[in-house]
Motif scaffolding. Structure first.
Motif: not given
Length: 348
Positions: A167-171, A176-182, A221-225, A328-337
């Motif tokens: 949960n810590l790794a993926y929440e 962050v991906t949800g914030v991009s929608v905001v 959308f893909i990141l969030f899924m 190492k994957g989703l966290l960096e990609l979510s901030f890049a998004n």
């Protein structure tokens, strides 16, 4: 008006008492529908979907299409003895399943479920709606920890620790991906996020493509899924309850009605994840011809079908691989998004 306000206006009284009664009635109706959805999808639908993916028959002996398996399973599970292992931390052991189930139900309080018979089936619509639903959904992590450490079982403890790590790794990537929608919508209010997706993005051959954020920002959308799969514990991210490694993880020592609550919380969280995805990426209850409520349920069930497909088709990753994918994957990609979204919004 929200569903609560509509019910309150029908009462012969007014004030805080009417608001309380309206909220209680609205919540009871939505929860009753969710329980019915879980009963059909979680007990009968799960078996049928998995059987279709694995070329099997599944349940077909209990009533028409096997639907009475829902009643049979309910009687079977609730009539079993509740076995309390020696040495459990009883208060935490008792409360763990309740915390997990209630956290998912609380999230539905702000989900815009759409219109049905002229009624807006949204219990509440606070300005910080998206922050609220993320906060309530994350409370489930507390329940997982309580269930894991209080069971006096090494496998349960390992499952609880894995759940916390997951949960810590993926929440964080999820939020962050949800914030991009905001940033696109300019609001945390879920009704405003849905309304912002009501415009036409592009028209092709006379067919209007709506500006759903799944079309506007498919990368998010893909990141969030993917992050949502980890949050609801579906393959390839079901290591907290991996049966081949740790029996059933955090829920190893639960039986009877407590097991039902654990099972219930799992599927309500899947539906809550589907409701969030439908709201912030798929236009919420928007859709042609059918009532908004029907479209919302279809979209939630579509996300549910995707999670069941992943459960049947994708192998489980190791715990070290799971953590590496998250950090190492989703966290960096979510901030890049998020940065890319901020640049695009700023230029527009």
């Amino acid at each position: 008006m929200t569903f609560t306000e509509t019910i309150s206006s029908l009462l012969p009284i007014s004030g805080p008492i009417a608001d309380f009664i309206g909220g209680a009635v609205a919540s009871l109706l939505i929860i009753s529908f969710l329980m019915s959805l879980v009963a059909v999808s979680g007990i009968w639908g799960k078996r049928k979907i998995t059987a279709a993916f694995t070329d099997r028959i599944a349940v077909n002996r209990h009533g028409p299409f096997g639907l009475l398996i829902i009643v049979a399973d309910a009687v079977r599970l609730l009539s079993k003895e509740l076995i309390v292992p020696d040495g459990v931390d009883r208060p935490a052991w008792d409360l763990g399943p309740l915390v997990m189930t209630s956290s998912a139900l609380l999230g539905f309080a702000v989900i815009p479920m759409g219109d049905l018979f002229g009624l807006n089936l949204q219990i509440a619509d606070p300005q910080a709606g998206l922050a609220y639903v993320f906060a309530t959904a994350s409370i489930a992590s507390v329940g997982l920890v309580m269930a894991g450490y209080s069971s006096n079982n090494k496998y349960s403890m390992l499952g609880g620790l894995r759940a916390v790590a997951q949960n810590l790794a993926y929440e964080i990537p999820l939020v962050v991906t949800g914030v991009s929608v905001v940033l696109f919508a300019g609001s945390l209010q879920l009704s405003e996020i849905v309304a912002a997706q009501g415009e036409t993005l592009v028209s092709l051959g006379g067919v209007a493509i709506p500006s759903w954020y799944a079309f506007v920002n498919p990368f998010a959308f893909i990141l969030f899924m993917i992050a949502n799969l980890a949050e609801v514990g579906r393959n390839p991210f079901d290591v907290p309850e991996a049966p081949t490694e740790i029996v059933a993880g955090w829920q190893t020592e639960y039986s009877s009605v407590y097991f039902v609550l654990c099972y219930l919380s799992e599927f309500i969280h899947i539906f809550l994840g589907g409701a969030i995805i439908a709201t912030i990426f798929l236009g919420g209850p928007a859709g042609p011809f059918l009532p908004g409520f029907v479209w919302m349920v279809i979209k939630i069930l579509g996300v549910y079908l995707f999670t069941q497909w992943c459960r049947s088709a994708i192998p489980r990753v190791r715990i070290d691989q799971l953590i590496e994918i998250g950090w190492k994957g989703l966290l960096e990609l979510s901030f890049a998004n998020l940065v890319l979204t901020a640049v695009i919004v700023g230029l527009l």
